[in-house]
Design an enzyme around this catalytic site. Structure first.
Site, mmCIF file in Angstrom:
data_model
loop_
_atom_site.group_PDB
_atom_site.id
_atom_site.type_symbol
_atom_site.label_atom_id
_atom_site.label_comp_id
_atom_site.label_asym_id
_atom_site.label_seq_id
_atom_site.Cartn_x
_atom_site.Cartn_y
_atom_site.Cartn_z
ATOM 1 N N ALA A 28 0.864 -1.187 0.000
ATOM 2 C CA ALA A 28 0.000 0.000 0.000
ATOM 3 C C ALA A 28 0.898 1.233 0.000
ATOM 4 O O ALA A 28 1.487 1.572 1.035
ATOM 5 C CB ALA A 28 -0.929 -0.007 1.216
ATOM 6 N N GLU A 29 0.997 1.889 -1.145
ATOM 7 C CA GLU A 29 1.951 2.988 -1.292
ATOM 8 C C GLU A 29 1.601 4.200 -0.434
ATOM 9 O O GLU A 29 2.486 4.854 0.128
ATOM 10 C CB GLU A 29 2.057 3.384 -2.768
ATOM 11 C CG GLU A 29 2.800 2.373 -3.637
ATOM 12 C CD GLU A 29 2.003 1.117 -3.942
ATOM 13 O OE1 GLU A 29 2.600 0.109 -4.365
ATOM 14 O OE2 GLU A 29 0.757 1.142 -3.760
ATOM 15 N N HIS B 6 5.773 -1.440 -15.918
ATOM 16 C CA HIS B 6 7.088 -1.499 -15.278
ATOM 17 C C HIS B 6 8.094 -0.650 -16.055
ATOM 18 O O HIS B 6 9.294 -0.911 -16.010
ATOM 19 C CB HIS B 6 7.585 -2.947 -15.179
ATOM 20 C CG HIS B 6 6.785 -3.793 -14.250
ATOM 21 N ND1 HIS B 6 5.597 -4.382 -14.615
ATOM 22 C CD2 HIS B 6 6.975 -4.131 -12.951
ATOM 23 C CE1 HIS B 6 5.092 -5.062 -13.603
ATOM 24 N NE2 HIS B 6 5.911 -4.924 -12.578
#
Length: 753
Positions: A483-484, A554
């Protein structure tokens, strides 16, 4: 239960739990039905008489304490009313009230210790702040935007509380961002108990300190609310969560906002969470409940969650008109449970004070508010020239010579990759400064310590944090939930207490859940509080493409979204040595830093370096000329440095001598180095990995065209990615991202003018 019956219980001792009934201010104030014993089964002995339920808990208060409680509640309401009057006179510019919340808030303040405990209130918490020691004048100074306002020095709206002396941390408008910060604040104390060296370094550390954080019922829909509860319960942190449920999030009623209309029922599954409910318009009941909640935290049993049902007798703010969505009957029902009226009536009915005495008290409060308003209106606003003060630290300047030990640096050992030198930098800095904590997703070697000696260890998906946990322990190096926002929000709270969090966001592509915390909290903390609070957090973030298979999620490089944020330093090294020196500067500076690490550059042979000494630093805003030239200047950074270098060598075969400037830091950037180079070559190319349109290069190109126009012999050219996304197929990725051939083509084109 009638008001008369309530007061008769004031002298009873504190005991028992509150029942669960239909949860509205009206119903929780009703007399509870007594349980009826079931009929005895035939031919069996009659059961013992049913045990009567315990009476609602009522605290012991003296007459003076009762009157003080009422006075603070009434003072809060009169300040709201005064602001409403001043807004109508165009003497202030915004108003949002705490009306209807006064009872639970004064009760909370009576149970907590200003300057000892820590506070993360939300905008309804006027009465709490008064009870903690803020004066009417201090609150009205914020209303008028005065420089003397202790919360923000004229920079924030009214009711955005902050007070350094009282440990009320600067608050903001976004709903719910305070919750994770409060958890981080409590976690700083938790870490201090685990790490001996921290006890004297964590600001105002107390072994039994409590962190208070409040929210409205609407905020319980925010994901960060659940993230905060998760971490607080997991670590058993001493956080009191107070949900002030007035039934509405502006116009959205609680049954639309919350499944079942009762958030305290939804949080029951959290372990270690002490849950309490109360009629938040009943001052005595609220006091009893808050005492239990605070006591639970002070005894380090874990977090408490208090669900207080309150009312909202005024509209959400003066920008709202609740008559548009609330029926008259509903509003009238709320008015019956106005905490000011209820408590005032209770005091007079039971002889604590008569009507004449109560009116005298009200008149005294009115005079105090009017005098404070006059003083506030006479207080000057901040001078215009202070607008940019405290965007960054006024004391520690990471662009200064103090941070420059680059010249004649003595290197030693075998060459290491960027990963190696970043890892070494983290090791040496953690050894130097015990305040540094490192956390994020997968950064630890092994969370289950019993297995640590049996496994090689993770140490990050790119191994950048390898062996940090082994050397410095699990109290300083630990994994976070996936959870950023949790990572950044907690870091802000820790930094407020004097810790130095160095956190990792595993991929730049997934930083977006933390954007609220980064843009509206981290970068703004110092400026919005007028330098009363700060958040010098370092965020390490792997970034960029050229990975072959990285694809859409990414390979992202949206750097310009962060360089646009005042208050945030943005760093982007292209070599192992630069990464080491710039990381050390990032950690030692006093501002929040976004430290970008290009994944493609992590283990390249061409950017390796032997190891510098432990005091090696590179200042922010100092570019590096990686190739001298006379014909064209290429201004670049990150992965485009090497591609530009290769293109320049090919251009030299065609008789074009190219100079390459590696910016190294993007905010601030080295304009002097750019200007010096362009004045020499008269031609400029800006090359970067971001998309061409609205990218970072547009700012540099525009400034060159504006300020160096007379030196230019050709238009400024940009080389960048296509305005699309990075694809998975290698052939497609190569077409999307800028390549050596693209840089060479630009060189040939610009040199032809």
């Amino acid at each position: 239960m009638s008001d008369t019956k309530v007061l008769r219980l004031v002298k009873r001792s504190e005991s028992g739990n509150l029942p669960e009934t239909a949860f509205t201010a009206k119903t929780v104030a009703k007399t509870e039905p007594k349980p009826v014993a079931a009929p005895a089964p035939a031919l069996k002995p009659a059961p013992a008489p049913a045990r009567q339920p315990k009476q609602k808990e009522r605290p012991r208060l003296s007459r003076a304490e009762m009157l003080k409680l009422y006075r603070t509640m009434y003072l809060s309401r009169r300040l709201d009313d005064k602001e409403i009057q001043m807004k109508g006179q165009n003497r202030i510019f915004f108003q949002i009230s705490g009306a209807g919340h006064e009872a639970i808030l004064v009760a909370a303040g009576m149970c907590l210790k200003p300057g000892y405990d820590w506070f993360y209130p939300y905008y309804r918490d006027r009465a709490l702040c008064l009870q903690l020691g803020m004066t009417p004048l201090e609150q009205l100074l914020q209303s008028v935007g005065a420089e003397a306002d202790p919360a923000s020095h004229g920079r924030q709206m009214p009711s955005h509380w902050g007070h350094k002396k009282l440990n009320i941390v600067s608050q903001s408008s976004p709903t719910g961002t305070q919750l994770l910060q409060a958890v981080g604040c409590a976690e700083a104390g938790y870490r201090a108990k685990l790490i001996k060296e921290l006890k004297k370094r964590v600001k105002n550390f107390r072994n039994d300190e409590v962190v208070y954080v409040s929210l409205g019922d609407g905020t319980s829909s925010e994901g960060e609310f659940w993230e905060a509860l998760n971490t607080a319960c997991n670590l058993k942190l001493p956080v009191v969560f107070l949900c002030e449920d007035n039934g509405y999030a502006i116009s959205v009623p609680v049954e639309v906002q919350t499944a079942g209309g009762d958030v305290s029922k939804l949080v029951r599954g959290f372990p270690n969470l002490f849950i309490q409910r109360c009629d938040g318009t009943d001052a005595l009941e609220s006091l009893a409940v808050m005492r239990r909640a605070v006591d639970n935290c002070r005894k380090n049993r874990g977090p408490s969650f208090v669900h207080a049902k309150v009312i909202r007798p005024y509209s959400h703010s003066l920008s709202d008109d609740e008559r548009l969505y609330r029926a008259d009957e509903e509003r009238a029902s709320d008015a019956e449970h106005d905490p000011i009226k209820r408590f005032g009536a209770l005091l007079t009915k039971e002889g604590v004070i008569d009507q004449e005495g109560l009116q005298k008290l009200k008149d005294e409060v009115a005079r105090e508010v009017n005098e404070a308003a006059d003083q506030a209106l006479a207080s000057p606003q901040p001078a215009a020239e202070t607008a940019t003060a405290f965007v960054y630290s006024p004391v520690v300047d990471p662009t200064s010579k103090e941070f420059d030990t680059e010249e004649n640096v003595q290197l030693s050992g075998n060459p290491g990759t960027m990963v190696d030198l970043i890892n070494r930098g983290l090791h040496t800095e953690m050894k130097r400064d015990p305040r540094i904590v490192v956390f994020g997703e997968d950064v630890a070697d092994c969370s289950r310590e019993e297995s640590l000696e049996k496994v090689k260890g993770k140490g990050g998906v790119f191994k950048v944090t390898a062996n940090l946990q082994r050397e410095f322990g699990s109290a300083r190096v630990f994994n976070s939930p996936l959870a950023e926002a949790n990572i950044v929000g907690r870091a802000i709270g820790m930094a407020a207490r004097g810790l130095k969090p160095v956190v990792e966001i595993q991929f730049f592509d997934y930083i977006w859940p933390a954007m609220h915390q980064i843009r509206n909290e981290l970068a703004l903390m110092r400026w919005r509080s007028g330098n009363e609070f700060s958040a010098p957090v370092v965020m390490r973030v792997p970034v960029g493409g050229y990975l072959k298979g990285g694809a859409v999620y990414h390979s992202q490089s949206g750097v310009s979204l962060f360089t646009q944020i005042p208050g945030l330093r943005v760093v982007y090294p292209s070599t192992a040595l630069d990464a080491n020196g710039l990381l050390r500067t990032s950690i030692r500076c006093d501002d929040p830093v976004l430290f970008l690490e290009h994944k493609h550059l992590y283990r390249q042979a061409y950017n390796k370096s032997p190891y510098p000494p432990d005091d090696f630093m590179i200042p922010f805003g100092k570019a590096k000329t990686v190739r001298a030239g006379t014909d064209i200047s290429i201004i670049t950074y990150g992965a485009l440095v090497q591609r530009s270098f290769v293109a320049a060598k090919k251009a030299e075969q065609q008789g074009v001598n190219v100079e390459i400037i590696d910016l190294r830091t993007m905010s601030p950037y080295d304009w002097d180095a750019i200007a010096e180079s362009v004045k020499k070559t008269s031609r400029a190319i800006v090359a970067h990995e971001d998309s061409l349109s609205f990218g970072y290069g547009a700012e540099i190109a525009a400034r060159i065209s504006s300020e160096l126009f007379e030196y230019l012999d050709a238009p400024v050219r940009r080389v960048a990615a296509l305005d699309t996304f990075v694809a998975y197929a290698p052939q497609l990725e190569d077409a999307i991202l800028p390549q050596v051939a693209d840089v060479l083509e630009a060189i040939v084109e610009v040199s032809s003018y």
